[in-house]
Design a protein around this motif. Structure first.
Motif, PDB file in Angstrom:
ATOM      1  N   PRO A   1      55.160  22.329 -24.309  1.00 44.51           N
ATOM      2  CA  PRO A   1      54.984  23.718 -24.694  1.00 44.51           C
ATOM      3  C   PRO A   1      55.969  24.624 -23.975  1.00 44.51           C
ATOM      4  CG  PRO A   1      52.984  22.848 -23.660  1.00 44.51           C
ATOM      5  CD  PRO A   1      53.990  21.752 -23.705  1.00 44.51           C
ATOM      6  N   ALA A   2      56.560  25.504 -24.726  1.00 48.95           N
ATOM      7  CA  ALA A   2      57.423  26.535 -24.156  1.00 48.95           C
ATOM      8  C   ALA A   2      56.775  27.857 -24.483  1.00 48.95           C
ATOM      9  CB  ALA A   2      58.814  26.452 -24.767  1.00 48.95           C
ATOM     10  N   ARG A   3      56.497  28.630 -23.491  1.00 45.28           N
ATOM     11  CA  ARG A   3      55.847  29.907 -23.741  1.00 45.28           C
ATOM     12  C   ARG A   3      56.881  30.921 -24.167  1.00 45.28           C
ATOM     13  NH1 ARG A   3      50.832  30.364 -19.684  1.00 45.28           N
ATOM     14  NH2 ARG A   3      49.954  28.433 -20.391  1.00 45.28           N
ATOM     15  N   SER A   4      56.772  31.363 -25.397  1.00 42.35           N
ATOM     16  CA  SER A   4      57.652  32.423 -25.842  1.00 42.35           C
ATOM     17  C   SER A   4      57.023  33.735 -25.421  1.00 42.35           C
ATOM     18  CB  SER A   4      57.841  32.369 -27.359  1.00 42.35           C
ATOM     19  OG  SER A   4      56.601  32.536 -27.996  1.00 42.35           O
ATOM     20  N   ALA A   5      57.843  34.632 -24.988  1.00 42.34           N
ATOM     21  CA  ALA A   5      57.338  35.897 -24.488  1.00 42.34           C
ATOM     22  C   ALA A   5      57.000  36.815 -25.647  1.00 42.34           C
ATOM     23  CB  ALA A   5      58.378  36.535 -23.576  1.00 42.34           C
ATOM     24  N   GLY A   6      55.735  37.115 -25.792  1.00 44.64           N
ATOM     25  CA  GLY A   6      55.305  38.047 -26.813  1.00 44.64           C
ATOM     26  C   GLY A   6      55.149  39.431 -26.207  1.00 44.64           C
ATOM     27  N   ALA A   7      55.013  40.433 -27.064  1.00 45.75           N
ATOM     28  CA  ALA A   7      54.808  41.795 -26.591  1.00 45.75           C
ATOM     29  C   ALA A   7      53.409  41.924 -25.993  1.00 45.75           C
ATOM     30  CB  ALA A   7      55.001  42.773 -27.730  1.00 45.75           C
ATOM     31  N   TYR A   8      53.286  42.720 -24.960  1.00 47.48           N
ATOM     32  CA  TYR A   8      52.046  42.846 -24.207  1.00 47.48           C
ATOM     33  C   TYR A   8      51.754  44.310 -23.930  1.00 47.48           C
ATOM     34  CZ  TYR A   8      48.973  42.358 -20.086  1.00 47.48           C
ATOM     35  OH  TYR A   8      47.938  42.431 -19.194  1.00 47.48           O
ATOM     36  N   LEU A   9      50.570  44.752 -24.335  1.00 45.93           N
ATOM     37  CA  LEU A   9      50.119  46.115 -24.057  1.00 45.93           C
ATOM     38  C   LEU A   9      49.214  46.135 -22.833  1.00 45.93           C
ATOM     39  CD1 LEU A   9      49.896  49.105 -24.826  1.00 45.93           C
ATOM     40  CD2 LEU A   9      48.115  48.463 -26.462  1.00 45.93           C
ATOM     41  N   GLY A  10      48.295  45.205 -22.757  1.00 47.01           N
ATOM     42  CA  GLY A  10      47.433  45.095 -21.583  1.00 47.01           C
ATOM     43  C   GLY A  10      46.104  45.821 -21.707  1.00 47.01           C
ATOM     44  N   VAL A  11      45.495  45.764 -22.895  1.00 51.73           N
ATOM     45  CA  VAL A  11      44.164  46.345 -23.069  1.00 51.73           C
ATOM     46  C   VAL A  11      43.248  45.335 -23.734  1.00 51.73           C
ATOM     47  CG1 VAL A  11      45.051  48.700 -23.299  1.00 51.73           C
ATOM     48  CG2 VAL A  11      44.586  47.378 -25.358  1.00 51.73           C
ATOM     49  N   GLN A  12      41.963  45.486 -23.485  1.00 45.89           N
ATOM     50  CA  GLN A  12      40.933  44.827 -24.276  1.00 45.89           C
ATOM     51  C   GLN A  12      40.330  45.939 -25.106  1.00 45.89           C
ATOM     52  OE1 GLN A  12      38.363  43.110 -21.304  1.00 45.89           O
ATOM     53  NE2 GLN A  12      39.222  41.087 -21.648  1.00 45.89           N
ATOM     54  N   ALA A  13      40.227  45.699 -26.407  1.00 43.07           N
ATOM     55  CA  ALA A  13      39.764  46.760 -27.289  1.00 43.07           C
ATOM     56  C   ALA A  13      38.737  46.235 -28.276  1.00 43.07           C
ATOM     57  CB  ALA A  13      40.949  47.367 -28.041  1.00 43.07           C
ATOM     58  N   GLY A  14      37.917  47.123 -28.749  1.00 37.65           N
ATOM     59  CA  GLY A  14      36.922  46.796 -29.756  1.00 37.65           C
ATOM     60  C   GLY A  14      37.060  47.743 -30.935  1.00 37.65           C
TER      61      GLY A  14
ATOM     62  N   SER B   1      50.433  51.672 -16.844  1.00 39.93           N
ATOM     63  CA  SER B   1      51.580  52.505 -16.452  1.00 39.93           C
ATOM     64  C   SER B   1      51.688  53.760 -17.306  1.00 39.93           C
ATOM     65  CB  SER B   1      52.876  51.706 -16.566  1.00 39.93           C
ATOM     66  OG  SER B   1      52.850  50.608 -15.683  1.00 39.93           O
ATOM     67  N   SER B   2      51.198  53.676 -18.551  1.00 42.74           N
ATOM     68  CA  SER B   2      51.250  54.825 -19.463  1.00 42.74           C
ATOM     69  C   SER B   2      49.977  55.658 -19.407  1.00 42.74           C
ATOM     70  CB  SER B   2      51.500  54.344 -20.888  1.00 42.74           C
ATOM     71  OG  SER B   2      52.763  53.742 -20.956  1.00 42.74           O
ATOM     72  N   ARG B   3      49.095  55.320 -18.475  1.00 44.67           N
ATOM     73  CA  ARG B   3      47.851  56.049 -18.231  1.00 44.67           C
ATOM     74  C   ARG B   3      46.847  56.003 -19.389  1.00 44.67           C
ATOM     75  NH1 ARG B   3      48.404  57.687 -13.233  1.00 44.67           N
ATOM     76  NH2 ARG B   3      50.331  58.582 -12.488  1.00 44.67           N
ATOM     77  N   ILE B   4      46.880  54.905 -20.151  1.00 45.39           N
ATOM     78  CA  ILE B   4      45.824  54.681 -21.133  1.00 45.39           C
ATOM     79  C   ILE B   4      44.556  54.354 -20.363  1.00 45.39           C
ATOM     80  CG2 ILE B   4      45.044  53.130 -22.980  1.00 45.39           C
ATOM     81  CD1 ILE B   4      47.967  52.982 -23.878  1.00 45.39           C
ATOM     82  N   GLN B   5      43.433  54.853 -20.839  1.00 49.28           N
ATOM     83  CA  GLN B   5      42.171  54.721 -20.109  1.00 49.28           C
ATOM     84  C   GLN B   5      41.105  54.051 -20.966  1.00 49.28           C
ATOM     85  OE1 GLN B   5      40.967  58.692 -19.059  1.00 49.28           O
ATOM     86  NE2 GLN B   5      42.898  59.156 -18.029  1.00 49.28           N
ATOM     87  N   ALA B   6      40.153  53.408 -20.285  1.00 44.53           N
ATOM     88  CA  ALA B   6      38.972  52.899 -20.985  1.00 44.53           C
ATOM     89  C   ALA B   6      38.313  54.086 -21.674  1.00 44.53           C
ATOM     90  CB  ALA B   6      38.019  52.237 -20.006  1.00 44.53           C
TER      91      ALA B   6
ATOM     92  N   VAL C   1      54.646  54.015 -24.809  1.00 44.90           N
ATOM     93  CA  VAL C   1      54.414  52.842 -23.972  1.00 44.90           C
ATOM     94  C   VAL C   1      55.574  51.873 -24.152  1.00 44.90           C
ATOM     95  CG1 VAL C   1      52.876  50.898 -23.481  1.00 44.90           C
ATOM     96  CG2 VAL C   1      51.913  53.060 -24.316  1.00 44.90           C
ATOM     97  N   THR C   2      56.152  51.425 -23.046  1.00 44.21           N
ATOM     98  CA  THR C   2      57.138  50.363 -23.097  1.00 44.21           C
ATOM     99  C   THR C   2      56.389  49.060 -22.888  1.00 44.21           C
ATOM    100  OG1 THR C   2      58.871  51.802 -22.260  1.00 44.21           O
ATOM    101  CG2 THR C   2      59.258  49.426 -22.093  1.00 44.21           C
ATOM    102  N   LEU C   3      56.373  48.234 -23.928  1.00 47.82           N
ATOM    103  CA  LEU C   3      55.615  46.980 -23.895  1.00 47.82           C
ATOM    104  C   LEU C   3      56.219  46.010 -22.896  1.00 47.82           C
ATOM    105  CD1 LEU C   3      55.127  46.583 -27.740  1.00 47.82           C
ATOM    106  CD2 LEU C   3      53.468  47.458 -26.079  1.00 47.82           C
ATOM    107  N   GLY C   4      55.390  45.157 -22.362  1.00 48.01           N
ATOM    108  CA  GLY C   4      55.844  44.114 -21.451  1.00 48.01           C
ATOM    109  C   GLY C   4      55.830  42.765 -22.142  1.00 48.01           C
TER     110      GLY C   4
END
Length: 126
Positions: A34-47, A67-72, A118-121
């Motif tokens: 397996p080679a992990r390809s880097a996908g875009a990442y926001l970093g939230v869990q959402a419903g 970093s972009s100050r998105i909040q729960a 937001v600049t995605l990681g």
């Protein structure tokens, strides 16, 4: 035989696409490890939100969302001006983006509409 997988936290917008051999399948030149390809990442869990959009339940510390100050509690209703109907739609929208690209999110916080850049990681290693 390779298997295409999408890995995400339950209802999350953190998306990684990769190919990996099925468990127990030896690695060969025709079937590489397996080679992990880097996908875009926001970093939230959402419903889902019944009226449309994706409500943020959790923000990963140090993530692009953090970093972009998105909040729960924020409700994401659009990505780059395209409506987001639910958490799965948010996940799909982020999955189409390249890591390190900047996206514009329309969010509602305390009944006020905001636009957040937001600049995605890249998806963190597991």
């Amino acid at each position: 035989m390779n298997l295409l997988r999408a890995l995400a936290l339950v209802g999350a917008a953190a998306v990684m696409m990769c190919t990996a051999p099925m468990a127990g399948t030896p690695s060969t030149s025709a079937n590489p490890a397996p080679a992990r390809s880097a996908g875009a990442y926001l970093g939230v869990q959402a419903g889902d939100v019944s009226s449309g959009g994706a409500v943020v339940h959790n923000v990963a510390p140090g993530s692009p969302a953090d970093s972009s100050r998105i909040q729960a509690g924020d409700i994401i209703t659009a990505v780059n001006g395209h409506p987001v109907s639910d958490a799965a739609a948010l996940q799909r929208a982020i999955a189409t983006m390249a890591p390190h690209s900047t996206v514009s999110l329309t969010i509602y916080r305390n009944e006020t509409a905001l636009t957040v850049e937001v600049t995605l990681g890249t998806v963190p290693a597991f």
